[in-house]
Design a protein around this motif. Structure first.
Motif, mmCIF file in Angstrom:
data_model
loop_
_atom_site.group_PDB
_atom_site.id
_atom_site.type_symbol
_atom_site.label_atom_id
_atom_site.label_comp_id
_atom_site.label_asym_id
_atom_site.label_seq_id
_atom_site.Cartn_x
_atom_site.Cartn_y
_atom_site.Cartn_z
ATOM 1 N N UNK A 43 -29.671 -37.610 -28.500
ATOM 2 C CA UNK A 43 -28.650 -37.081 -29.416
ATOM 3 C C UNK A 43 -27.480 -36.508 -28.610
ATOM 4 N N UNK A 44 -27.779 -35.873 -27.493
ATOM 5 C CA UNK A 44 -26.709 -35.353 -26.625
ATOM 6 C C UNK A 44 -25.910 -36.501 -25.992
ATOM 7 N N UNK A 45 -26.588 -37.567 -25.619
ATOM 8 C CA UNK A 45 -25.885 -38.757 -25.123
ATOM 9 C C UNK A 45 -24.893 -39.260 -26.181
ATOM 10 N N UNK A 59 -23.525 -37.754 -28.679
ATOM 11 C CA UNK A 59 -22.438 -36.793 -28.892
ATOM 12 C C UNK A 59 -21.366 -36.960 -27.806
ATOM 13 N N UNK A 60 -21.813 -37.019 -26.556
ATOM 14 C CA UNK A 60 -20.871 -37.023 -25.437
ATOM 15 C C UNK A 60 -20.242 -38.384 -25.172
ATOM 16 N N UNK A 61 -20.957 -39.450 -25.491
ATOM 17 C CA UNK A 61 -20.525 -40.779 -25.033
ATOM 18 C C UNK A 61 -20.022 -41.690 -26.156
ATOM 19 N N UNK A 101 -17.294 -42.365 -27.308
ATOM 20 C CA UNK A 101 -16.070 -43.128 -27.007
ATOM 21 C C UNK A 101 -16.374 -44.457 -26.312
ATOM 22 N N UNK A 102 -17.593 -44.625 -25.812
ATOM 23 C CA UNK A 102 -17.958 -45.875 -25.124
ATOM 24 C C UNK A 102 -18.615 -46.886 -26.053
ATOM 25 N N UNK A 111 -26.100 -39.454 -34.026
ATOM 26 C CA UNK A 111 -26.971 -38.342 -33.631
ATOM 27 C C UNK A 111 -28.179 -38.273 -34.564
ATOM 28 N N UNK A 157 -30.055 -47.201 -22.520
ATOM 29 C CA UNK A 157 -29.255 -46.660 -21.409
ATOM 30 C C UNK A 157 -29.935 -45.439 -20.782
ATOM 31 N N UNK A 158 -30.479 -44.562 -21.611
ATOM 32 C CA UNK A 158 -31.079 -43.330 -21.074
ATOM 33 C C UNK A 158 -32.264 -43.626 -20.153
ATOM 34 N N UNK A 198 -31.080 -45.036 -16.867
ATOM 35 C CA UNK A 198 -30.581 -43.968 -15.996
ATOM 36 C C UNK A 198 -31.714 -43.209 -15.329
ATOM 37 N N UNK A 252 -20.496 -49.187 -20.725
ATOM 38 C CA UNK A 252 -21.639 -48.571 -20.036
ATOM 39 C C UNK A 252 -22.457 -49.646 -19.317
ATOM 40 N N UNK A 292 -21.184 -50.584 -15.904
ATOM 41 C CA UNK A 292 -21.566 -49.635 -14.856
ATOM 42 C C UNK A 292 -23.036 -49.792 -14.490
ATOM 43 N N UNK A 295 -23.567 -52.436 -11.901
ATOM 44 C CA UNK A 295 -23.303 -51.997 -10.520
ATOM 45 C C UNK A 295 -24.487 -51.203 -9.960
#
Lengths: 199, 199
Positions: free
Chosen positions: A45-47, A49-51, A53-54, A65, A139-140, A143, A178, A181, A184
């Motif tokens: 949920x924090x991802x 919120x913050x991301x 825009x991607x 969320x 994605x999480x 990572x 995302x 990235x 890479x």
């Protein structure tokens, strides 16, 4: 909103405490233990919120969320299905739908219907919101694996090609920048690990 | 949204993984272990989603959810402060503000400012949203204690009057109808336990 509704809501809130006991394959970043599905849902949920825009298309971050807070609740009945486990997707999907019916069925009718609709939207990746949520749900853990030197990939002997195949479609679809990235990171990670490396 | 922003956002998302290692006083409902602050935050967000109709005034459930997802992140630096611990409120508050500045400071400026503003709104209970969030942050552990036969109240020798005093104001203020039900539970719980009982 009557007292009976509240009894049902509290019964549901009590029942979902069990999500804290569903253990995933991914470790915490300090590798002290495996992550559980409740704290994973918080983190996702924090991802979102913050991301947001991607996201591939404009999304409603609040809905994403909520979708992610809810998406793993069915694991209370069916457990976590590791990404690298194989197994029948159709069978798993049927069990999860049954779990959703039981769990959301604890709620007052209107909330039951809202939860079921949102969960199905996620499951079927039917909207931009759901596609972005699905991307973050891949994605999480990617990572986590990159940050912990391979994590479940090393444990399960997962190759570069398998990572691309299992994480790529959902992340590329819901959050293409995302994924660029991730590519890479993955090239670098597997090059350092040796073995099956990308070109 | 530039690559540099993403590096900052990922650093923050990586840092807050540590909230999963902050252990609270409250147990899980199955009493298998203590709850951590990340899964607690997830659970509170679900409370906010389901129970927003019980707020004292109309609230924006999405904002309350975000506030609760965020509210404990400062514990990464300062730890959880048990409700029944005593200790200086002003000192604790200063430490938490420092922690907020460090943690939110990892983010790009605009998100840093948004997070800080929302966290301060919660801390100071400055709005209907924050007052409802505060109420739930007391209501959930109260429920855990009721559901687990006393939990931290028994451990810490907390009396009926102390429970009323420590949980009452926030819950009554932000969710009066939930407090009315708490009062019934508490009367019953302490009557069954004997000792310090309500009239």
């Amino acid at each position: 909103m009557e007292r009976d509704d509240l009894s049902q809501q509290l019964l549901f809130l009590r029942e979902i405490d069990r999500l804290k006991g569903v253990v995933r394959q991914s470790p915490l970043l300090d590798r002290s233990r495996k992550e559980n599905s409740a704290e994973h849902s918080w983190h996702l949920a924090m991802y979102a919120w913050l991301l947001s825009a991607y996201a591939a298309e404009q999304v409603n971050a609040g809905r994403v969320i909520q979708m992610l807070l809810l998406h793993d609740v069915v694991e209370i009945d069916v457990g976590d299905t590791p990404l690298h486990s194989g197994g029948s997707h159709a069978e798993q999907s049927a069990l999860e739908t049954q779990a959703a019916a039981r769990l959301f069925g604890l709620l007052p009718d209107a909330q039951r219907d809202d939860f079921m609709a949102l969960w199905l939207e996620f499951e079927h990746a039917e909207s931009a919101d759901a596609q972005f949520a699905k991307a973050l749900d891949r994605f999480q853990p990617l990572l986590v694996n990159v940050f912990t030197g391979g994590g479940t990939w090393v444990e399960s002997g997962v190759s570069y090609e398998q990572v691309i195949q299992r994480y790529g479609p959902a992340i590329r679809n819901g959050a293409p920048r995302l994924w660029a990235i991730c590519e890479q990171w993955l090239a670098q990670h597997f090059a350092e690990r040796g073995g099956s490396t990308p070109n």
